[in-house]
Design a protein around this motif. Sequence first.
Motif, mmCIF file in Angstrom:
data_model
loop_
_atom_site.group_PDB
_atom_site.id
_atom_site.type_symbol
_atom_site.label_atom_id
_atom_site.label_comp_id
_atom_site.label_asym_id
_atom_site.label_seq_id
_atom_site.Cartn_x
_atom_site.Cartn_y
_atom_site.Cartn_z
ATOM 1 N N PHE A 1 47.613 -1.580 -10.948
ATOM 2 C CA PHE A 1 47.136 -2.089 -9.658
ATOM 3 C C PHE A 1 46.115 -3.197 -9.857
ATOM 4 O O PHE A 1 46.112 -4.187 -9.111
ATOM 5 N N GLU A 2 45.246 -3.064 -10.821
ATOM 6 C CA GLU A 2 44.242 -4.108 -11.061
ATOM 7 C C GLU A 2 44.908 -5.454 -11.311
ATOM 8 O O GLU A 2 44.465 -6.488 -10.817
ATOM 9 N N SER B 1 48.322 -6.080 -10.630
ATOM 10 C CA SER B 1 49.307 -6.295 -9.550
ATOM 11 C C SER B 1 50.290 -7.418 -9.889
ATOM 12 O O SER B 1 50.607 -8.272 -9.057
ATOM 13 N N ARG C 1 46.603 -8.492 -5.607
ATOM 14 C CA ARG C 1 46.172 -7.203 -5.054
ATOM 15 C C ARG C 1 46.168 -7.250 -3.529
ATOM 16 O O ARG C 1 46.512 -6.266 -2.867
ATOM 17 N N ILE D 1 54.478 -5.109 -7.849
ATOM 18 C CA ILE D 1 54.030 -4.327 -6.695
ATOM 19 C C ILE D 1 55.161 -3.397 -6.261
ATOM 20 O O ILE D 1 56.215 -3.864 -5.806
ATOM 21 N N ARG E 1 43.275 -11.190 -7.645
ATOM 22 C CA ARG E 1 42.781 -10.776 -6.325
ATOM 23 C C ARG E 1 43.814 -11.071 -5.245
ATOM 24 O O ARG E 1 43.993 -10.275 -4.306
ATOM 25 N N SER F 1 49.581 -6.635 -2.346
ATOM 26 C CA SER F 1 49.910 -5.208 -2.455
ATOM 27 C C SER F 1 49.316 -4.419 -1.300
ATOM 28 O O SER F 1 49.952 -3.512 -0.749
#
Length: 536
Positions: free
Chosen positions: A491-492, A494, A310, A497, A307, A313
Amino acid sequence: MISRTRRILVALTSALAVVAGSLIGVTAAQAAPSATCNLRSKPANAQCDVIVYGALHRVQSLDPISPVGGYTEGQMAYTIQGKLYRYDNDGKPRRDLVASATISADKKTVTHTLRDAKYSDGTAITAADAVNAFERWINSKRSASYIDAVEKVVAKDSKTLVWTLKRPYPDFNFALAQEFLGIHPASKTDTEAKAKEYFKNPVAGGPMMVKTFVPGTDLFVSVANPNYWAKPVVKEIQVRTIPDGNTRLAAYQAGDIDYVMELPLGAAKTKFDKTRFRVVGEKDSGVFMLAFNMGPLQPNAALKDARVRRAISLAVDRAGIMRTAFAGLSKPSCGMQFEFKNDYYLCSLPKDGKRDNAAARKLMAEAGYAKGFKVNMPVPNRIFWQDAAQIVKDSLKNINIDVTIDMVTPDSNISNYINKRDWEMMWFGNNAATGILQLSNWFKPGGVWANNANVPNSLITETEKLLNEAAASESPAVIREKLAGVEKIAFEQSIFIPIGTRFYLTGYRIGPGLVNALLPGQLQFVVATNPALPLD
């Protein structure tokens, strides 16, 4: 505070003074441009005596399996080594030592018949040498994801190679053209001890051969290999190491070097005589990125939470980085892959990569880091990268992340950080010849960045499956579907990036495609020949 423009002008003035003081040591008489070697010359008609390359790194090793410094040595190793397939100036793998190739109906057996070819010392190049080169690559584990589809290779006789593949691999020739498969005499390189001694003064199976090579010095010289099957357009290449970007620009302006990579931004704003100089922004088959250490020695607990990664990102200002640090000469990323000449590029990031600080703050709060944390970010000291890192730092302040930038000089010393395996977050880049190979660098066991970032194999099992399926397919629709699946997972997690498409400011005083780094590519080097590499 001194403005960025003033800093550039001061640095450039100082650099000009250094060049005037003969730091470079190349006289105008040595410069390449002539009636047969100039900006208008083409590979089919060029005849160059000496071309001087102003390089960022010293050439300290000619063995791509055992690199010591930066990419310049890999470029020069590429011109020396024998190649089954060699990249042309368009980034396409072309037959070099392979006279003919056949593939079985199930596309899992590839047979190569070699040319009658000799090394620069007159000894024959054999299929056994190629097998040994492949075994050296396998044992090195360098970019192993490129060749994990290979079951085995055998030398059927002195001129015949038979490759057995685990699955169809339409891009196999892209892998064979990598610098890691450098063909040298097996009898001199089949043990680590032999190879270490041999590469002090190797023979050549490529278009150039070594003339002057003293590791740790600022001069490397190669000359045309008289035993190569085609004639190089240049008789001699001098590689002059000039680590400082403004000094490289000054040497280029003075006419002391003929080809130069990684010029500072001032080069794009300088008014050159267009009949003698050509400065271009060349996009690369790669992306700038932020990477996170996923190994057990990662000291920053916050970065272990997907988290938080992300959130970074979502918060990073991609558009600002590419607009300010890179002068808008290349594009911000909206997906994982490089966008330049890539049929499979897709936008997979939320909001196509635009900043979303509200969503980033929400993720930080969910992860328990609403008040932020501190992080150290090593950055190789390359042209533009310090300014880019500063914008990353400023971006992440908005989600209470305090970034300490550690500029690594020389840039090749970044390997010390990677090898210690205890770094936190890093600015770097990821290059490859194709989108599938680029994603494999990140998301397959054996990928160069999967290894560098200490990514557990368990995290990339699904992406490995998807990438293998994409690599085995010749259906554009299937490939796009599989790569979209990879990018969703990317992306999940990350772990990496993407920021923007890599590019360089490059200066020429000779025609394109004569003697230059492969752009896109950087890691390989082109020396045009007559006849040219076959187009089939």
